[in-house]
Design a protein around this motif. Structure first.
Motif, PDB file in Angstrom:
ATOM      1  N   HIS A 102       0.525  -1.161   0.312  1.00 35.38           N
ATOM      2  CA  HIS A 102      -0.309  -0.285   0.152  1.00 35.38           C
ATOM      3  C   HIS A 102       0.591   1.288   0.113  1.00 35.38           C
ATOM      4  O   HIS A 102       1.298   1.010   1.447  1.00 35.38           O
ATOM      5  CB  HIS A 102      -0.738  -0.212   1.299  1.00 35.38           C
ATOM      6  CG  HIS A 102      -1.348   1.476   1.106  1.00 35.38           C
ATOM      7  ND1 HIS A 102      -3.257   0.965   1.307  1.00 35.38           N
ATOM      8  CD2 HIS A 102      -1.911   2.525   0.458  1.00 35.38           C
ATOM      9  CE1 HIS A 102      -3.743   1.971   1.597  1.00 35.38           C
ATOM     10  NE2 HIS A 102      -2.800   2.793   1.033  1.00 35.38           N
TER      11      HIS A 102
ATOM     12  N   LYS B 126      -0.694   3.097  -5.828  1.00 32.53           N
ATOM     13  CA  LYS B 126      -2.094   3.916  -6.477  1.00 32.53           C
ATOM     14  C   LYS B 126      -1.563   4.861  -7.201  1.00 32.53           C
ATOM     15  O   LYS B 126      -1.237   5.697  -6.869  1.00 32.53           O
ATOM     16  CB  LYS B 126      -2.766   4.299  -5.555  1.00 32.53           C
ATOM     17  CG  LYS B 126      -2.819   2.435  -4.127  1.00 32.53           C
ATOM     18  CD  LYS B 126      -3.865   3.244  -3.097  1.00 32.53           C
ATOM     19  CE  LYS B 126      -3.255   2.253  -1.651  1.00 32.53           C
ATOM     20  NZ  LYS B 126      -4.471   0.865  -2.328  1.00 32.53           N
TER      21      LYS B 126
ATOM     22  N   HIS C 286      -9.741   1.451   1.185  1.00 29.25           N
ATOM     23  CA  HIS C 286      -9.703   2.300   2.405  1.00 29.25           C
ATOM     24  C   HIS C 286     -11.135   2.164   2.979  1.00 29.25           C
ATOM     25  O   HIS C 286     -11.996   3.270   3.418  1.00 29.25           O
ATOM     26  CB  HIS C 286      -8.842   3.310   2.162  1.00 29.25           C
ATOM     27  CG  HIS C 286      -7.494   4.020   1.249  1.00 29.25           C
ATOM     28  ND1 HIS C 286      -7.237   3.094  -0.105  1.00 29.25           N
ATOM     29  CD2 HIS C 286      -6.423   4.557   1.990  1.00 29.25           C
ATOM     30  CE1 HIS C 286      -5.703   3.703  -0.284  1.00 29.25           C
ATOM     31  NE2 HIS C 286      -5.574   4.833   1.004  1.00 29.25           N
TER      32      HIS C 286
ATOM     33  N   HIS D 168      -6.287  -0.058   6.712  1.00 32.61           N
ATOM     34  CA  HIS D 168      -6.676   1.016   7.242  1.00 32.61           C
ATOM     35  C   HIS D 168      -6.880   0.510   9.307  1.00 32.61           C
ATOM     36  O   HIS D 168      -6.485  -0.147   9.484  1.00 32.61           O
ATOM     37  CB  HIS D 168      -6.993   2.473   7.106  1.00 32.61           C
ATOM     38  CG  HIS D 168      -5.930   3.574   5.867  1.00 32.61           C
ATOM     39  ND1 HIS D 168      -4.880   3.964   7.265  1.00 32.61           N
ATOM     40  CD2 HIS D 168      -6.402   3.247   5.032  1.00 32.61           C
ATOM     41  CE1 HIS D 168      -4.335   5.297   5.644  1.00 32.61           C
ATOM     42  NE2 HIS D 168      -4.515   4.518   4.785  1.00 32.61           N
TER      43      HIS D 168
ATOM     44  N   ASP E 293       2.287   3.024   3.607  1.00 33.25           N
ATOM     45  CA  ASP E 293       0.815   4.062   2.908  1.00 33.25           C
ATOM     46  C   ASP E 293       2.038   4.828   2.425  1.00 33.25           C
ATOM     47  O   ASP E 293       1.465   6.329   2.849  1.00 33.25           O
ATOM     48  CB  ASP E 293       0.499   4.163   4.375  1.00 33.25           C
ATOM     49  CG  ASP E 293      -0.955   5.094   3.743  1.00 33.25           C
ATOM     50  OD1 ASP E 293      -1.135   5.119   2.740  1.00 33.25           O
ATOM     51  OD2 ASP E 293      -1.550   5.654   4.656  1.00 33.25           O
TER      52      ASP E 293
HETATM   53 FE    FE Z   1      -4.059   5.253   1.411  1.00 30.53          FE
END
Ligand code: FE
Ligand code: NIG
Length: 414
Positions: A79, A148, A249, A272, A323
């Motif tokens: 991620h 992403k 998410h 998350h 992240d």
């Molecule tokens: Fe994210």
């Protein structure tokens, strides 16, 4: 040459397996003491216990003497939002003065701030910063990442981000698995027309991204004030029809029922989950949704950590990720990730290693190819300066990765 022998290892932390591990299984790393790993033409061909005869001609191989060092699979980061323009250091200082992430987002900062800068950036500028970020991640032992889109929120810039990832994947040793995140935020031009923005993604973007094979999965920010459960369900259900894997998410700031939705739709992962409900956790365990936890984000936002201990105890397949993004987690610090997972989320060191290798590979649908030291897998490996994986969380905040090997070639020597 991508033929390599790594011998005299203090330990081979194999993380052995071809799929992700749930609950108690996460504790078993299948460690081999004093073993040897052989990579032939980029693929792991032998994993030998001490005393076993050398099955290949050593002259055809590069040789690393790993005396006193632990060998692990290359880390997999499932991620990230690593392709972006600009920075948000002002927002960070506002947060330190007490403003919340959502307050800043609601007054026009946050993701849409980065969207502005990413729209303005040229493809070459994004290549440059993207490549530097990949270098930094590789230094820390990461050999595969998910990346992403979602800082374009309109056609051209979404495609630009996805193209940058495709090109970086070709020229950089890091493997990059792209995810389309058209529904990352609501851009100014679609304010108040959230349903139509979802329709735009479904009608225009999904077919385009699918046709050009620019992403394997799609993702959405399901959150109060961003996209609702109903919008998320509609978007993800449509994405599946184009053959995409699904990511979400979920339950980051407010408990909306994102974990339950992930289970209902059999998403590949829900990410998350700071506020995930007990029912949501049980539903994810039951349906095999990978629970991807991002403690660097909770740390950076000064939020409570996700209930990782509970998720493992309930039998979830739990993964860890950095992240990396310019807002909520401007870091890819693997050392800090391990420390937070163990010290604050109460993972054992074994669980943390499983979560950032074989389970994080599962979170991007790659557990059959990477994430463990098994014969037939890609030769992606990390050698530590120390004789045990237990030093990863223990040597807090320090990079103890000495050598990184990608498909049998040394790509980092610290
Ligand atoms: Fe994210
Ligand atoms: O995973 N929560 C939404 N998306 C990102 C943050 C992106 C940003 O702030 O730029 C995340 O934390």
């Amino acid at each position: 040459m991508n033929n390599l022998i790594i011998k005299n290892t203090a330990q081979i932390v194999t993380c052995s397996g071809f799929k992700g591990k749930c609950g108690k299984e996460m504790s078993n790393l299948h460690v081999i003491e004093n073993g040897t790993v052989i990579v032939t033409e980029g693929i792991i061909s032998h994993v030998l216990h001490s005393g076993q005869e050398m099955p290949v001609n050593e002259q055809d191989y590069n040789i690393i003497d790993a005396t006193g060092k632990a060998l692990l699979p290359g880390f997999v980061d499932p991620h990230t939002h690593f392709v972006f323009g600009g920075y948000r250091e002002e927002e960070f200082s506002w947060r330190m003065r007490g403003e919340s992430y959502m307050e800043i987002m609601n007054r026009g900062g946050g993701i849409v701030n980065t969207t502005r800068a990413t729209r303005e950036a040229t493809e070459e500028e994004l290549m440059e910063v993207g490549s530097q970020r990949l270098d930094a991640m590789m230094q820390l032992g990461i050999t595969t990442i998910e990346g992403k889109s979602g800082y374009g929120l309109e056609k051209d810039t979404e495609l630009k981000q996805l193209c940058v990832m495709r090109r970086l994947n070709e020229i950089h040793p890091m493997d990059i698995i792209p995810t389309f995140m058209g529904a990352h935020a609501i851009p100014a031009e679609w304010k108040g027309k959230e349903d139509q923005f979802i329709d735009f993604n479904i009608r225009e973007m999904f077919p385009l991204v699918a046709k050009e094979k620019l992403a394997e999965a799609v993702d959405i920010f399901c959150e109060k004030g961003v996209f609702t459960i109903e919008q998320s369900r509609r978007y993800l259900t449509a994405a599946r029809k184009h053959g995409f894997l699904l990511k979400i998410h979920a339950d980051e700031i407010v408990q909306l029922g994102g974990a339950e939705l992930a289970a209902e739709l059999h998403c590949l992962s829900a990410d998350h989950l700071l506020q995930a409900s007990d029912e949501g956790i049980r539903a994810m365990a039951k349906t095999g949704v990978v629970a991807t936890l991002l403690p660097l984000t909770a740390f950076s936002l000064r939020e409570e950590y996700a209930h990782g201990r509970k998720m493992i105890d309930e039998g979830c397949m739990v993964a860890l990720a950095t992240d990396l993004n310019p807002g909520s987690s401007f870091t890819a610090s693997v050392p800090l990730l391990f420390a937070l997972a163990c010290i604050y989320m109460k993972f054992s060191p074994e669980e943390a290693v499983t979560a950032f290798t074989i389970n994080s590979a599962a979170a991007i649908n790659r557990a059959d190819r990477i994430g463990s030291i098994d014969v037939g897998k890609q030769g992606d490996l990390v050698l530590l300066q120390f004789p045990s994986y237990k030093f990863l969380p223990y040597h807090v905040g320090m990079n103890i990765v000495e050598t990184v090997i990608k498909r049998g070639r040394v790509v980092v020597k610290n």
